[in-house]
Design a protein around this motif. Structure first.
Motif, PDB file in Angstrom:
ATOM      1  N   ARG A 161       8.398   9.821  -1.544  1.00  0.00           N
ATOM      2  CA  ARG A 161       9.438   9.454  -2.520  1.00  0.00           C
ATOM      3  C   ARG A 161      10.088  10.713  -3.088  1.00  0.00           C
ATOM      4  O   ARG A 161      11.254  10.716  -3.410  1.00  0.00           O
ATOM      5  N   THR A 176      20.324   6.338  10.755  1.00  0.00           N
ATOM      6  CA  THR A 176      19.455   5.167  10.831  1.00  0.00           C
ATOM      7  C   THR A 176      19.725   4.174   9.711  1.00  0.00           C
ATOM      8  O   THR A 176      18.828   3.877   8.926  1.00  0.00           O
ATOM      9  N   PRO A 177      20.957   3.682   9.606  1.00  0.00           N
ATOM     10  CA  PRO A 177      21.157   2.658   8.573  1.00  0.00           C
ATOM     11  C   PRO A 177      20.373   1.407   8.933  1.00  0.00           C
ATOM     12  O   PRO A 177      20.236   1.081  10.113  1.00  0.00           O
ATOM     13  N   PHE A 178      19.825   0.733   7.923  1.00  0.00           N
ATOM     14  CA  PHE A 178      19.179  -0.552   8.184  1.00  0.00           C
ATOM     15  C   PHE A 178      20.278  -1.560   8.496  1.00  0.00           C
ATOM     16  O   PHE A 178      21.368  -1.472   7.937  1.00  0.00           O
ATOM     17  N   PRO A 179      19.988  -2.515   9.352  1.00  0.00           N
ATOM     18  CA  PRO A 179      21.016  -3.531   9.648  1.00  0.00           C
ATOM     19  C   PRO A 179      21.188  -4.485   8.462  1.00  0.00           C
ATOM     20  O   PRO A 179      20.953  -5.678   8.556  1.00  0.00           O
ATOM     21  N   LYS A 180      21.563  -3.920   7.348  1.00  0.00           N
ATOM     22  CA  LYS A 180      21.811  -4.694   6.134  1.00  0.00           C
ATOM     23  C   LYS A 180      23.147  -4.224   5.591  1.00  0.00           C
ATOM     24  O   LYS A 180      23.792  -3.370   6.195  1.00  0.00           O
ATOM     25  N   TYR A 184      17.663   0.094  -1.194  1.00  0.00           N
ATOM     26  CA  TYR A 184      16.369  -0.153  -0.544  1.00  0.00           C
ATOM     27  C   TYR A 184      15.236   0.618  -1.219  1.00  0.00           C
ATOM     28  O   TYR A 184      14.216   0.053  -1.611  1.00  0.00           O
ATOM     29  N   GLY A 185      15.447   1.920  -1.374  1.00  0.00           N
ATOM     30  CA  GLY A 185      14.395   2.757  -1.947  1.00  0.00           C
ATOM     31  C   GLY A 185      14.060   2.368  -3.376  1.00  0.00           C
ATOM     32  O   GLY A 185      12.901   2.392  -3.786  1.00  0.00           O
ATOM     33  N   THR A 205      14.379  -0.610  -4.892  1.00  0.00           N
ATOM     34  CA  THR A 205      13.724  -1.901  -5.067  1.00  0.00           C
ATOM     35  C   THR A 205      12.282  -1.881  -4.589  1.00  0.00           C
ATOM     36  O   THR A 205      11.540  -2.829  -4.815  1.00  0.00           O
ATOM     37  N   LEU A 206      11.899  -0.790  -3.940  1.00  0.00           N
ATOM     38  CA  LEU A 206      10.516  -0.723  -3.457  1.00  0.00           C
ATOM     39  C   LEU A 206       9.519  -0.691  -4.608  1.00  0.00           C
ATOM     40  O   LEU A 206       8.397  -1.161  -4.482  1.00  0.00           O
ATOM     41  N   THR A 207       9.949  -0.132  -5.726  1.00  0.00           N
ATOM     42  CA  THR A 207       8.997   0.023  -6.830  1.00  0.00           C
ATOM     43  C   THR A 207       9.219  -1.013  -7.908  1.00  0.00           C
ATOM     44  O   THR A 207       8.989  -0.760  -9.074  1.00  0.00           O
ATOM     45  N   ARG A 219      21.537   7.249   0.802  1.00  0.00           N
ATOM     46  CA  ARG A 219      20.313   6.472   0.683  1.00  0.00           C
ATOM     47  C   ARG A 219      19.143   7.386   0.315  1.00  0.00           C
ATOM     48  O   ARG A 219      18.307   7.043  -0.515  1.00  0.00           O
ATOM     49  N   ALA A 220      19.127   8.578   0.934  1.00  0.00           N
ATOM     50  CA  ALA A 220      18.043   9.513   0.641  1.00  0.00           C
ATOM     51  C   ALA A 220      18.112  10.009  -0.801  1.00  0.00           C
ATOM     52  O   ALA A 220      17.081  10.151  -1.459  1.00  0.00           O
ATOM     53  N   SER A 279      19.360   8.434  -3.311  1.00  0.00           N
ATOM     54  CA  SER A 279      19.329   7.346  -4.287  1.00  0.00           C
ATOM     55  C   SER A 279      18.031   7.306  -5.072  1.00  0.00           C
ATOM     56  O   SER A 279      17.995   6.832  -6.193  1.00  0.00           O
ATOM     57  N   VAL A 280      16.954   7.792  -4.497  1.00  0.00           N
ATOM     58  CA  VAL A 280      15.679   7.744  -5.214  1.00  0.00           C
ATOM     59  C   VAL A 280      15.377   9.077  -5.900  1.00  0.00           C
ATOM     60  O   VAL A 280      14.237   9.307  -6.319  1.00  0.00           O
TER      61      VAL A 280
END
Ligand SMILES: Nc1ncnc2c1ncn2[C@@H]1O[C@H](COP(=O)(O)OP(=O)(O)OP(=O)(O)O)[C@@H](O)[C@H]1O
Ligand SMILES: [Mg+2]
Lengths: 306, 255, 376
Positions: free
Chosen positions: B89, B99-103, B111-112, B114-116, B164-165, B167-168
């Motif tokens: 993290r 490597t985008p997620f297919p979302k 994504y990152g 909401t993991l916590t 994305r990287a 964002s956390v």
């Protein structure tokens, strides 16, 4: 073969021609056989295939009427089998593909067990079904819940134990299919998720499974369709030739494949029963291939959506 | 070049093995805070291996092992009380292949977070905007946040991955050839981004492109067959390298 | 503690991982349970004579059911009818269409040789019984000789492999190397479709169509025989052999093919002399798995072989396989009797055989294949 093959001696060219011809003949023979099987089944059973045949119960010793209870029983069997087997198969595939280390003894044992299971003859699963599910588990449950091993609730041949037996039988197929689907998820996606601080389980739930759901679904349906036509494994675990009682998990049930078997081998009047047999064959094949086509349809639907 | 900042990460005689095969030999490096450290070297020399050792991405590969020390903020990242998930993290990573997620774009960025646990919608929206702005992508995608990220161009996808990287809010950003699949214009944008981002992050960059290393980095290390041949300020490496191998490589006489 | 220590204990993570592991271990458990529950019932056989005495009585009482109108001829499917409460009541008419009725002539011949010896069965050792040449489990003096079943299983399996393996391999060779893409796209899915055919459907096809056809062509005395059964089994074997053989043929590195073609070999020489030998371990594995399939298949054997336990190697005469024996007799066997134990013994044998085949393919063939392609 190119124009340069002219330098070959004639005898060699004849040999080459035969070599290809023999291989082609084998392929054509197999395909021809399959096509003629379809042709014979359709020719024999198509005119007997009516709505009332599909929707009515059999009459007069199964010589008249329809085969609805058998269709219904088979569908129910497939459904319960899937509910029991697919989650277990999926979880095992997740273990093998996501958690297992190649070097771990446990992982290798699981893999060996799955491969072994895939090769066990279905009749042995039938013995297992009687010996374990009906006699051991069923009677044990009766003993626990009703105070007597002879309560004959779970401790008898039934739809439930047939489904369980077939769930075990199709388990290796489900595992292989789901594993294939999981393998199709690029490693990079997993790494991207883990690099963001996701745990392994979060990665599985949020990235791996959503990205393989189509494959898991289609693979499972294809695997399960194997169970739809399986007769040997449930021959003495709960199929019935005719039904007058009601449908229930702990009751015996009618099954298309078994129905066909009995019609074909033990009918009192073969001339009369033959169209019935063909029609039943068509329905059984129809059900099996319906599952296959559903899988193909889902695959194409979700592909275009993604 | 600016004055020395404090050391964010460092290694001491760090070696790495894939099974029997040794991929890194006794690496000693200091990576400075708010600086860009670049690694160059021919293919297969161990750059990615080194990068992936920092956030323990190599743990995912079976039967690997290391010797020596890898420290971030004075903590041995391979120490027994370090939690890999927490470590990762704090150390973001951008891969060679985007490597985008297919979302959707929005879901990719959040994504990152909401993991916590659950976050409020406004909180998420705020982070999405700030992350995309930091990745210089906001203006291009602000109207299609809920469209699939796979609809973006290659360059946009790579910047999305950077967004994305970040964002956390990691402290270190590892980038493994982030531009190798991009056209020159997208590459320019990402390089610009790297220079901006170093104000907030310690950046470790692997690149095949020596001009890129020269343009964006403060420190450069040259790897050859698993060994760190030379490590110095970028200007020194590119103007007066002390090792012949380095000189051969940067002048294109390698090989 | 340091700044990279875990912020939470992540119990969920551990629970998830352990649940997955436990579920995964079910596959091992099932194998274990099959061992236990199938072998346990069979093991009862070996545990003393007092049991077999009791079993003999049980078996005798079973055979004395009122509907059992033929004492000498053992015909299991007639038994099924009379024993099952739900079966049609008029199924015992002699003139009905019953495929097994065709075997009623030869069966007494096989059985009559046995009738004179009336030795009480408790005096015979289990081994003596099993190695006997008559299988007549339901009678006053039950006989459990496995020889005829062994012969029946072997001959149908051989027929199935002799027909199925070459056809499957040649078809694989054809689609892998000779067929145009268009033809391949028709042939391959069609053969794979055959794999989806329920075996009861194949059995039915052989029983009604193939049996009549072969009898018309060959003029055999018996409509249902080992040849018909073996042919049916080959229909189950073909798609299996085909898929695995095709897979291993296409897995042979292209470079090998190109090298051969570059040396002036023609397409067919390359296919037969280079590609087929290169893929040999995979093709061998395909045949082994085909053997396992044919050996253990129940429904086809049950419906198409004629199902008479005869001690003859002729493929034109009926056969009774191990699997079909279990399939037809398990339904009405007396629980816990010697007959029951012996059926489980047959099941154990089938299991062990498939287990062994799998182990061989796993351990031997796969390692050979890997060695071959990686040049180690
Ligand atoms: N998973 C692995 N298993 C075994 N060896 C590996 C693995 N990954 C990398 N290697 C080996 O380690 C060495 C270093 O690889 P690495 O990927 O770090 O090189 P690199 O400098 O990043 O190369 P490139 O510029 O091509 O990305 C190489 O010899 C490679 O073959
Ligand atoms: Mg690399």
């Amino acid at each position: 073969m190119s124009v340069f093959s002219g330098h070959l001696p004639a005898s060699k060219r004849v040999l080459g021609f035969f070599a290809v011809l023999v291989a082609a003949f084998a392929a054509v023979a197999i395909v021809g056989l399959i096509v003629s099987m379809f042709g014979i089944f359709i020719a024999g059973g198509a005119q007997h295939l009516s709505w009332s045949f599909l929707s009515e119960a059999p009459r007069n010793n199964n010589m008249e009427g329809g085969i609805f209870p058998a269709i219904f029983g088979t569908a129910l069997l497939v459904l319960i089998m899937s509910i029991l087997g697919v989650p277990i198969g999926t979880a095992t595939a997740i273990y093998l593909n996501e958690y297992a280390k190649q070097t771990s003894v446990f992982a290798r044992s699981v893999r060996f067990a799955v491969n072994t299971l895939a090769g066990v003859p279905s009749i042995v699963f039938g013995l297992f079904g009687v010996g374990f599910f009906v006699q051991f588990l069923g009677k044990g449950l009766d003993g626990m819940m009703y105070g007597s091993m002879e309560a004959k609730v779970f401790g008898q041949e039934s739809l439930l134990w047939c489904s369980a037996t077939l769930a075990v039988l199709t388990l290796p197929v489900v595992i292989v299919a789901v594993e294939e689907a999981l393998r199709a998820v690029p490693r990079e996606l997993r790494e991207a998720s883990l690099a963001l601080g996701a745990t392994k389980w979060q990665t599985i739930i949020k990235v791996v499974l959503p990205n393989s759901v189509t494959g898991i679904l289609t693979g499972s349906i294809l695997a399960v369709s194997r169970g739809a036509g399986e007769v040997a494994a449930i021959l003495f675990v709960g199929v019935a030739y005719s039904m007058d009682g009601n449908v229930g998990l702990t009751e015996k049930f009618m099954h298309l494949g078994y129905h066909l078997y009995v019609l074909a081998t033990q009918s009192p009047d073969v001339e009369k029963a033959l169209p019935l047999q063909y029609a039943t064959t068509l329905v059984l094949l129809g059900l099996t291939f319906l599952l296959n086509f559903t899988a193909i349809y889902i695959r194409s639907r979700l592909r275009t959506k993604a | 070049m600016a004055k020395e900042t404090s050391i964010k990460a460092r290694t001491q005689t760090f070696s790495f093995f894939y099974g029997q095969k040794q991929a890194l030999f006794d690496i000693n490096i200091d990576m400075h805070e708010n600086r860009v450290t670049a690694f160059i070297g021919p293919s297969g020399c161990g750059k990615s291996t080194f990068l992936r050792s920092i956030n323990r991405m190599n743990d995912l590969i079976e039967s690997t092992k290391h010797t020596g020390l890898m420290e971030v903020d004075g903590v041995d990242v391979y120490g027994s009380d370090v939690d890999v998930v927490t470590l990762r993290r704090r150390i973001g990573m951008v891969f060679q292949k985007s490597t985008p997620f297919p979302k959707s774009i929005f879901e990719n960025i959040t994504y990152g977070l909401t993991l916590t646990g659950k976050k409020s919608k406004s909180e998420l929206e705020e982070v999405v905007e700030s992350s995309l702005r930091r990745a210089a992508l906001w203006e291009e995608v602000k109207d299609r946040l809920h469209h699939s990220a796979l609809g973006l161009s290659g360059g946009q996808q790579q910047r999305l991955c950077i967004a994305r990287a970040v964002s956390v809010n990691p402290e270190i950003l590892l980038m493994d050839e982030p531009c190798s699949a991009l056209d020159p214009i997208s590459t320019g944008k990402v390089e610009e981004l790297i220079t901006q981002l170093k104000d907030q992050y310690t950046i470790v960059l692997v690149t095949h492109n020596m001009q890129q290393a020269a343009r964006v980095s403060d420190y450069t290390g040259f790897f050859l067959m698993g060994k760190l041949i030379e490590f110095d300020r970028t200007r020194t490496i590119f103007t007066s390298p002390s090792k012949k191998e380095t000189e051969d490589y940067i002048t294109g006489r390698f090989g | 503690m340091n700044r990279f220590s875990a912020t939470s204990k992540r119990f969920g993570e551990h629970i998830a991982e352990w649940s997955i592991r436990i579920v995964a271990s079910l596959s091992i458990l099932v194998i274990f349970l099959i061992f236990v529950f199938v072998f346990r019932e069979a093991a009862g056989l070996f545990s003393g004579a007092q049991r077999s005495q009791a079993a003999a009585e049980a078996a005798a009482s079973a055979s004395a059911t009122p509907a059992d109108h033929e004492q000498d001829v053992y015909n299991p499917d007639e038994e099924t009818d009379s024993a099952a409460t739900t079966s049609p009541s008029n199924a015992n008419d002699q003139d009905v269409y019953n495929p097994d009725a065709t075997i009623e002539e030869p069966a007494p011949a096989a059985a009559s040789t046995a009738t004179p010896e009336e030795a009480p069965q408790a005096s015979k050792s289990l081994w003596e019984q099993l190695t006997g040449s008559i299988w007549q489990p339901v009678s006053e003096d039950p006989k459990f000789g496995l020889i005829p079943l062994f012969i029946g299983t072997t001959k149908t399996t051989i027929v199935a492999i002799v027909i199925g393996a070459p056809l499957g391999i040649l078809a694989a060779l054809y689609t892998a190397f000779f067929a145009s893409p268009r033809v391949r796209n028709i042939v391959k899915p069609t053969i794979e479709l055959l794999a989806g055919f329920p075996s009861v459907v194949i059995g039915f096809f052989c029983l009604t169509i193939v049996a009549t056809f072969l009898q018309d062509v060959l003029g055999t005395a018996f409509r249902l025989n080992a040849l018909v059964g073996g042919f049916g089994l080959s229909l189950a074997v073909i798609p299996l052999v085909y898929s695995i053989a095709e897979e291993s043929l296409t897995a042979v590195p292209r470079s090998l093919r190109e090298a051969s073609l570059a040396l002036g070999s023609t397409e067919w020489q390359t296919a037969y002399r280079v590609m087929l030998p290169a893929a040999a371990p995979g093709v061998f594995a395909a045949v082994l798995l085909g053997v396992g399939r044919a050996f253990g298949e129940t429904m086809i054997a049950l419906m198409a072989t004629g199902n008479a336990a005869m001690k003859t190697w002729s493929v034109f005469e009926p056969a009774r396989t191990f699997a079909a024996t279990i399939g037809s007799e398990m339904g009405e066997v007396v629980w816990g009797s010697e007959h029951y134990g012996i059926l489980f013994l047959l099941g154990s044998m089938l299991f062990l055989f498939s287990f062994g085949l799998n182990a061989v393919t796993e351990l031997y063939v796969k390692s050979r294949l890997i060695k071959k392609f990686q040049g180690k």
